[in-house]
Design a protein around this motif. Sequence first.
Motif, short mmCIF file in Angstrom:
data_model
loop_
_atom_site.label_atom_id
_atom_site.label_comp_id
_atom_site.label_asym_id
_atom_site.label_seq_id
_atom_site.Cartn_x
_atom_site.Cartn_y
_atom_site.Cartn_z
N MET A 180 46.52 49.80 61.57
CA MET A 180 45.45 49.95 60.60
C MET A 180 44.88 48.57 60.28
O MET A 180 45.63 47.64 59.97
CB MET A 180 46.02 50.62 59.36
CG MET A 180 45.02 50.84 58.28
SD MET A 180 45.72 52.07 57.15
CE MET A 180 44.31 52.35 56.20
N PRO A 181 43.56 48.37 60.32
CA PRO A 181 42.98 47.05 60.07
C PRO A 181 43.15 46.63 58.62
O PRO A 181 43.15 47.46 57.72
CB PRO A 181 41.51 47.21 60.43
CG PRO A 181 41.24 48.67 60.45
CD PRO A 181 42.55 49.36 60.66
N THR A 182 43.27 45.32 58.43
CA THR A 182 43.35 44.79 57.07
C THR A 182 41.94 44.51 56.58
O THR A 182 41.02 44.29 57.37
CB THR A 182 44.17 43.49 57.02
OG1 THR A 182 43.55 42.54 57.86
CG2 THR A 182 45.61 43.74 57.47
N THR A 183 41.78 44.53 55.28
CA THR A 183 40.46 44.22 54.73
C THR A 183 40.56 42.96 53.90
O THR A 183 41.63 42.60 53.42
CB THR A 183 39.94 45.37 53.84
OG1 THR A 183 40.59 45.30 52.59
CG2 THR A 183 40.16 46.72 54.47
N SER A 184 39.45 42.33 53.70
CA SER A 184 39.40 41.14 52.85
C SER A 184 38.60 41.44 51.59
O SER A 184 37.97 40.57 51.02
CB SER A 184 38.80 39.96 53.61
OG SER A 184 37.49 40.29 54.02
N ALA A 185 38.61 42.71 51.19
CA ALA A 185 37.85 43.11 50.00
C ALA A 185 38.37 42.35 48.78
O ALA A 185 39.56 42.06 48.66
CB ALA A 185 37.99 44.61 49.78
N ALA A 186 37.46 42.04 47.89
CA ALA A 186 37.82 41.36 46.66
C ALA A 186 38.71 42.27 45.82
O ALA A 186 38.59 43.49 45.88
CB ALA A 186 36.56 40.98 45.89
N PRO A 187 39.63 41.68 45.06
CA PRO A 187 40.49 42.51 44.22
C PRO A 187 39.66 43.24 43.17
O PRO A 187 38.57 42.81 42.80
CB PRO A 187 41.43 41.49 43.58
CG PRO A 187 40.76 40.17 43.70
CD PRO A 187 39.86 40.26 44.90
N ALA A 188 40.19 44.36 42.69
CA ALA A 188 39.49 45.15 41.68
C ALA A 188 39.32 44.34 40.40
O ALA A 188 38.34 44.52 39.69
CB ALA A 188 40.25 46.44 41.40
N PHE A 189 40.28 43.48 40.10
CA PHE A 189 40.22 42.65 38.91
C PHE A 189 40.27 41.18 39.32
O PHE A 189 40.81 40.83 40.36
CB PHE A 189 41.40 42.95 37.98
CG PHE A 189 41.39 44.33 37.40
CD1 PHE A 189 40.48 44.67 36.41
CD2 PHE A 189 42.28 45.29 37.86
CE1 PHE A 189 40.47 45.94 35.87
CE2 PHE A 189 42.26 46.57 37.33
CZ PHE A 189 41.36 46.90 36.33
N LYS A 190 39.71 40.34 38.46
CA LYS A 190 39.77 38.90 38.71
C LYS A 190 41.22 38.43 38.62
O LYS A 190 42.00 38.92 37.81
CB LYS A 190 38.93 38.15 37.68
CG LYS A 190 37.43 38.32 37.89
CD LYS A 190 36.64 37.55 36.88
CE LYS A 190 36.78 36.10 37.15
NZ LYS A 190 35.55 35.34 37.11
N ILE A 191 41.55 37.46 39.43
CA ILE A 191 42.86 36.83 39.40
C ILE A 191 42.82 35.78 38.29
O ILE A 191 41.89 34.97 38.26
CB ILE A 191 43.18 36.19 40.77
CG1 ILE A 191 43.25 37.28 41.84
CG2 ILE A 191 44.46 35.37 40.70
CD1 ILE A 191 43.28 36.75 43.26
N PRO A 192 43.80 35.76 37.39
CA PRO A 192 43.76 34.80 36.28
C PRO A 192 44.21 33.39 36.67
O PRO A 192 44.97 32.73 35.97
CB PRO A 192 44.69 35.44 35.24
CG PRO A 192 45.67 36.19 36.05
CD PRO A 192 44.91 36.70 37.25
N GLU A 193 43.74 32.95 37.81
CA GLU A 193 43.93 31.59 38.30
C GLU A 193 42.57 31.12 38.79
O GLU A 193 41.97 31.75 39.66
CB GLU A 193 44.96 31.54 39.44
CG GLU A 193 46.34 31.92 39.01
CD GLU A 193 47.36 31.76 40.12
OE1 GLU A 193 47.03 31.17 41.18
OE2 GLU A 193 48.49 32.23 39.93
N SER A 194 42.09 30.02 38.21
CA SER A 194 40.73 29.59 38.51
C SER A 194 40.65 28.08 38.67
O SER A 194 41.63 27.36 38.48
CB SER A 194 39.79 30.05 37.37
OG SER A 194 40.11 29.36 36.17
N VAL A 195 39.44 27.64 39.01
CA VAL A 195 39.15 26.21 39.12
C VAL A 195 38.02 25.85 38.17
O VAL A 195 37.18 26.68 37.82
CB VAL A 195 38.75 25.81 40.56
CG1 VAL A 195 39.91 26.01 41.52
CG2 VAL A 195 37.51 26.55 41.03
N LEU A 196 38.05 24.60 37.77
CA LEU A 196 36.95 23.96 37.05
C LEU A 196 36.61 22.75 37.90
O LEU A 196 37.51 21.94 38.20
CB LEU A 196 37.40 23.53 35.65
CG LEU A 196 36.47 22.58 34.90
CD1 LEU A 196 35.16 23.28 34.54
CD2 LEU A 196 37.16 22.08 33.64
#
Length: 161
Positions: free
Chosen positions: A1-17
């Motif tokens: 089964m192929p993998t997808t690179s779809a964005a997660p349903a929710f934002k990941i609480p790790e970010s950049v500034l």
Amino acid sequence: MPTTSAAPAFKIPESVLVVVHTAALNVLLIRRADTAADYWQSVTGSKDHIDEPFAQTAAREVLEETGIDAADAACTLHDWAIENVYDIYPRWRHRYAPGVTRNREHVFGLCVPEGVAVRLNPREHTQFAWLPWRAAADRCFSPSNAEACLLLPRFAAEVCA
């Protein structure tokens, strides 16, 4: 089964500034499009997937939000090795999984040449301004962003010659 690179349903609480700046310590600020308030900030954004390196997130977000390519030879992306943990603003908490209230933010600087072209993503930002670092700190709505602008002279000397 192929993998997808779809964005997660929710934002990941790790970010950049990412403090985008010139050697003369002028800072690029961008005005958020998703609020009527006068919210100015540096480039920010969450990881697309949990294993995405912070430097990759930083370069991707800068390109998406400003059109500036951090990989360009005239630019220098620098990891400041600073992390901030803060409460997610209530107005944006719905973007995260239920119960997630805090975010971990990793800080970078990006030294760019004077006059670099800026191309905003109109869904995210409506205006941009180049300001001296102290004036940029005063305009930032986020305390961690204001603090990063105030730290700029310490970090810029290492990468902007």
